[in-house]
Design an enzyme around this catalytic site. Structure first.
Site, PDB file in Angstrom:
ATOM      1  N   VAL A  32       0.831  -1.201   0.000  1.00 60.39           N
ATOM      2  CA  VAL A  32       0.000   0.000   0.000  1.00 60.39           C
ATOM      3  C   VAL A  32       0.876   1.266   0.000  1.00 60.39           C
ATOM      4  CG1 VAL A  32      -0.358   0.074   2.522  1.00 60.39           C
ATOM      5  CG2 VAL A  32      -2.086   1.006   1.005  1.00 60.39           C
ATOM      6  N   ASP A  33       2.017   1.202   0.645  1.00 60.49           N
ATOM      7  CA  ASP A  33       2.969   2.327   0.673  1.00 60.49           C
ATOM      8  C   ASP A  33       3.402   2.687  -0.758  1.00 60.49           C
ATOM      9  OD1 ASP A  33       4.689   4.216   1.725  1.00 60.49           O
ATOM     10  OD2 ASP A  33       6.141   2.780   2.538  1.00 60.49           O
ATOM     11  N   SER A 120       0.092  -3.891   8.651  1.00 60.30           N
ATOM     12  CA  SER A 120       0.973  -5.019   9.045  1.00 60.30           C
ATOM     13  C   SER A 120       0.590  -6.387   8.472  1.00 60.30           C
ATOM     14  CB  SER A 120       1.087  -5.163  10.573  1.00 60.30           C
ATOM     15  OG  SER A 120       1.980  -4.212  11.105  1.00 60.30           O
ATOM     16  N   VAL A 123       3.533  -7.511   3.928  1.00 65.08           N
ATOM     17  CA  VAL A 123       4.959  -7.838   4.113  1.00 65.08           C
ATOM     18  C   VAL A 123       5.324  -8.061   5.585  1.00 65.08           C
ATOM     19  CG1 VAL A 123       7.310  -6.936   3.780  1.00 65.08           C
ATOM     20  CG2 VAL A 123       5.576  -6.490   2.083  1.00 65.08           C
TER      21      VAL A 123
HETATM   22  N1  AR6 Z   1      -5.058  -0.237  -1.077  1.00 63.51           N
HETATM   23  C1  AR6 Z   1      -5.422  -0.798   0.098  1.00 63.51           C
HETATM   24  N2  AR6 Z   1      -4.758  -1.828   0.657  1.00 63.51           N
HETATM   25  C2  AR6 Z   1      -3.676  -2.302  -0.001  1.00 63.51           C
HETATM   26  C3  AR6 Z   1      -3.226  -1.760  -1.233  1.00 63.51           C
HETATM   27  C4  AR6 Z   1      -3.970  -0.664  -1.770  1.00 63.51           C
HETATM   28  N3  AR6 Z   1      -3.629  -0.079  -2.917  1.00 63.51           N
HETATM   29  N4  AR6 Z   1      -2.126  -2.457  -1.623  1.00 63.51           N
HETATM   30  C5  AR6 Z   1      -1.899  -3.399  -0.690  1.00 63.51           C
HETATM   31  N5  AR6 Z   1      -2.840  -3.326   0.291  1.00 63.51           N
HETATM   32  P1  AR6 Z   1       1.641  -3.991   3.141  1.00 63.51           P
HETATM   33  P2  AR6 Z   1       2.660  -3.952   5.918  1.00 63.51           P
HETATM   34  C6  AR6 Z   1      -3.007  -4.131   1.508  1.00 63.51           C
HETATM   35  O1  AR6 Z   1       2.613  -5.048   2.775  1.00 63.51           O
HETATM   36  O2  AR6 Z   1       2.378  -5.396   6.071  1.00 63.51           O
HETATM   37  C7  AR6 Z   1       5.888  -1.636   2.620  1.00 63.51           C
HETATM   38  O3  AR6 Z   1       6.944  -1.970   1.771  1.00 63.51           O
HETATM   39  C8  AR6 Z   1      -2.435  -5.531   1.520  1.00 63.51           C
HETATM   40  O4  AR6 Z   1      -3.351  -6.459   0.930  1.00 63.51           O
HETATM   41  O5  AR6 Z   1       1.410  -2.865   2.207  1.00 63.51           O
HETATM   42  O6  AR6 Z   1       2.231  -3.016   7.005  1.00 63.51           O
HETATM   43  C9  AR6 Z   1       6.251  -0.533   3.604  1.00 63.51           C
HETATM   44  O7  AR6 Z   1       7.176   0.364   3.068  1.00 63.51           O
HETATM   45  C10 AR6 Z   1      -2.277  -5.796   3.016  1.00 63.51           C
HETATM   46  O8  AR6 Z   1      -3.462  -6.362   3.549  1.00 63.51           O
HETATM   47  O9  AR6 Z   1       2.038  -3.309   4.567  1.00 63.51           O
HETATM   48  C11 AR6 Z   1       6.802  -1.291   4.768  1.00 63.51           C
HETATM   49  O10 AR6 Z   1       8.185  -1.532   4.613  1.00 63.51           O
HETATM   50  C12 AR6 Z   1      -2.117  -4.400   3.621  1.00 63.51           C
HETATM   51  O11 AR6 Z   1      -2.315  -3.474   2.552  1.00 63.51           O
HETATM   52  C13 AR6 Z   1       6.041  -2.587   4.759  1.00 63.51           C
HETATM   53  O12 AR6 Z   1       5.586  -2.774   3.421  1.00 63.51           O
HETATM   54  C14 AR6 Z   1      -0.760  -4.145   4.243  1.00 63.51           C
HETATM   55  O13 AR6 Z   1       0.258  -4.725   3.463  1.00 63.51           O
HETATM   56  C15 AR6 Z   1       4.818  -2.530   5.641  1.00 63.51           C
HETATM   57  O14 AR6 Z   1       4.214  -3.794   5.685  1.00 63.51           O
END
Ligand code: AR6
Length: 169
Positions: A32-33, A120, A123
């Site tokens: 999402v970031d 969270s 990743v």
């Molecule tokens: N809209 C809404 N939710 C989303 C989207 C989107 N466009 N894309 C992914 N998700 P993650 P974390 C969901 O990995 O686990 C990054 O590299 C996805 O399905 O984005 O907190 C940061 O820079 C999942 O359920 O975040 C950090 O280094 C949720 O977002 C690290 O990842 C969170 O997945 C943070 O890891």
């Protein structure tokens, strides 16, 4: 406070603030970031850099507010979720803090609508059901003043089903 569930891409949502699941260096990344920085443009990273220079980033569980750049949301709140290490490393408290500190920051800016991704659960590996329970309970426990609506935005089917079940109880 009204709690709402949506499925899809958080970058497209028109609210007072969307929340980013960032890392403590506010360096951008995947998930999402990555989607937020891509859709919002370079202005967001420029402000993250200033925060990094000023205070060294954002510790796990805390939250900072920046411009939302080109996003339809009016503000962007970056919070840093815990990396799942088995559950005995304060992961729950830190995840609760992400939600509570983001809500607190939104209130400090007199915002009324906010959308959260499933912090969270990508990743960082936090088990989805447990993370959803923490998220919903934290939001429900928050005593709001300016906030009238909180939207949980689920990107994947599994999270969406978990939240649908939890919010219907
Ligand atoms: N809209 C809404 N939710 C989303 C989207 C989107 N466009 N894309 C992914 N998700 P993650 P974390 C969901 O990995 O686990 C990054 O590299 C996805 O399905 O984005 O907190 C940061 O820079 C999942 O359920 O975040 C950090 O280094 C949720 O977002 C690290 O990842 C969170 O997945 C943070 O890891």
């Amino acid at each position: 406070m009204e709690l709402e569930l949506m499925k899809g891409d958080i970058t497209q949502i028109h609210v007072d603030a969307i929340v980013n699941a960032a890392n403590s260096g506010l360096m951008g990344g995947g998930g999402v970031d990555g989607a937020i920085h891509k859709a919002g443009g370079p202005e967001i990273m420029a402000e993250c850099r200033l925060i990094r220079e000023r205070q060294g980033g954002c510790p796990t569980g805390e939250a900072v507010l920046t411009t939302s750049g080109l996003l339809p949301a009016k503000n962007l709140i970056h919070t840093v979720g815990p990396i799942w290490k088995g559950g005995n490393n304060d992961e729950k408290t830190k995840l609760q803090s992400c939600y509570l500190n983001s809500l607190k920051l939104a209130e400090e800016h007199q915002l009324s609508t906010i959308a959260f991704p499933n912090i969270s659960t990508g990743v960082y590996g936090y088990p989805k059901s447990e993370a959803a329970e923490v998220a919903v309970n934290a939001v429900k426990s928050f005593k709001s003043k300016s906030l009238s609506k909180v939207i949980f935005v689920c990107f994947d089917d599994e999270n969406h089903q978990i939240y649908a079940q939890l919010l219907s109880e």
